[in-house]
Design an enzyme around this catalytic site. Structure first.
Site, PDB file in Angstrom:
ATOM      1  N   ASP A  60      99.001  73.388  71.720  1.00 61.91           N
ATOM      2  CA  ASP A  60      98.100  72.929  70.665  1.00 61.91           C
ATOM      3  C   ASP A  60      96.648  72.966  71.146  1.00 61.91           C
ATOM      4  OD1 ASP A  60      97.442  71.989  68.172  1.00 61.91           O
ATOM      5  OD2 ASP A  60      97.928  69.902  68.614  1.00 61.91           O
TER       6      ASP A  60
ATOM      7  N   HIS B  96      92.748  81.427  69.680  1.00 62.87           N
ATOM      8  CA  HIS B  96      94.122  81.943  69.764  1.00 62.87           C
ATOM      9  C   HIS B  96      94.224  83.057  70.807  1.00 62.87           C
ATOM     10  CE1 HIS B  96      95.315  79.447  66.492  1.00 62.87           C
ATOM     11  NE2 HIS B  96      94.585  80.075  65.591  1.00 62.87           N
TER      12      HIS B  96
ATOM     13  N   LEU C  27     113.478  83.922  84.864  1.00 59.58           N
ATOM     14  CA  LEU C  27     113.015  82.946  83.879  1.00 59.58           C
ATOM     15  C   LEU C  27     113.430  83.425  82.497  1.00 59.58           C
ATOM     16  CD1 LEU C  27     111.140  80.446  83.119  1.00 59.58           C
ATOM     17  CD2 LEU C  27     109.316  82.143  82.801  1.00 59.58           C
TER      18      LEU C  27
END
Length: 244
Positions: free
Chosen positions: A17, A34, A128
């Site tokens: 966020d 962004h 991962l």
């Protein structure tokens, strides 16, 4: 068997966020925030591999984010497409498997194609499991999973499998540590079932400024916590066993 209090979490989830606010605070538009957030993703993914985290789930776009201005949404969809087209080589070289969870039918077709290709090209990664949540809603996923089973008896383990099928993410461990950047203190419909016993860690730092040192701080705080899962702390548990 409960995981060790002192080990790193097997599954970290992050609500990324503050991208838009990061951009506007610096006199740019929200799209600049962004774009900067995408760079932070690369940093945190690499730091997660180094820390030995097994699964990293990143909240990129919620089902409610469609309410944002069309220009911002369109820019985000294009950013996701570019990331998914350019990153798989880097991810594959690091042994990272990428999957995207959430709905796909509402995404632009070029983005859907990029998702399929990125998932196929990184499918063998074992270092991962990176999961990007795009057009994701935990409540909608839970409803979809329940509807798959119908009226038959259902236990928690079967339901966990159904959730993996419903969000396309497969079976993953429960969330151990959930991080939210940007100063807010809520889950915002992210991995509600999987985070039932997650440790929560909040920071005011906006996502583009979140880096390896911040992740290390969150992990260090996690290791200091006593995860009781509704039971006793380690010392009272030992005392109770001796009293039997």
């Amino acid at each position: 068997m409960m995981p060790s209090t002192f080990s790193n979490p097997a599954h970290v989830a992050i609500i990324m966020d503050g991208n838009g606010r990061w951009g506007t605070d610096r006199g740019f538009d929200r799209s600049a925030g962004h774009a900067a957030g995408a760079e932070a993703v690369r940093t945190v993914v690499e730091a997660s591999v180094a820390a030995g985290i097994g699964t990293l789930s990143l909240y990129a776009f919620s089902a409610d984010n469609w309410q944002r201005p069309a220009g911002e949404v369109g820019g985000l969809m294009e950013l996701f497409r570019r990331y998914l087209e350019t990153e798989p080589v880097r991810l594959r070289d690091q042994g990272i498997r990428l999957t995207v969870i959430g709905r796909r039918d509402r995404l632009p077709f070029p983005l859907q194609a990029a998702i399929r290709l990125a998932e196929r090209s990184t499918a063998t990664g074992r270092q991962l499991h990176l999961r990007l949540a795009i057009d994701y809603s935990a409540r909608a996923t839970i409803v979809a999973a329940a509807s798959r089973w119908g009226n038959r008896p259902l236990d928690a383990e079967r339901f966990r499998r159904l959730l993996g099928e419903a969000d396309r993410g497969g079976m993953v461990p429960p969330v151990d540590l959930l991080i939210r950047t940007g100063g807010e203190r809520r889950l915002s419909d992210f991995l509600l079932w999987e985070s039932a016993y997650a440790e929560l860690w909040f920071t005011d730092r906006h996502w583009p400024d979140f880096g390896a040192a911040d992740l290390a701080e969150a992990l260090a705080d996690y290791r200091r916590r006593d995860r009781r899962y509704g039971g006793l702390t380690a010392e009272p548990r030992a005392a109770a066993e001796r009293a039997r």
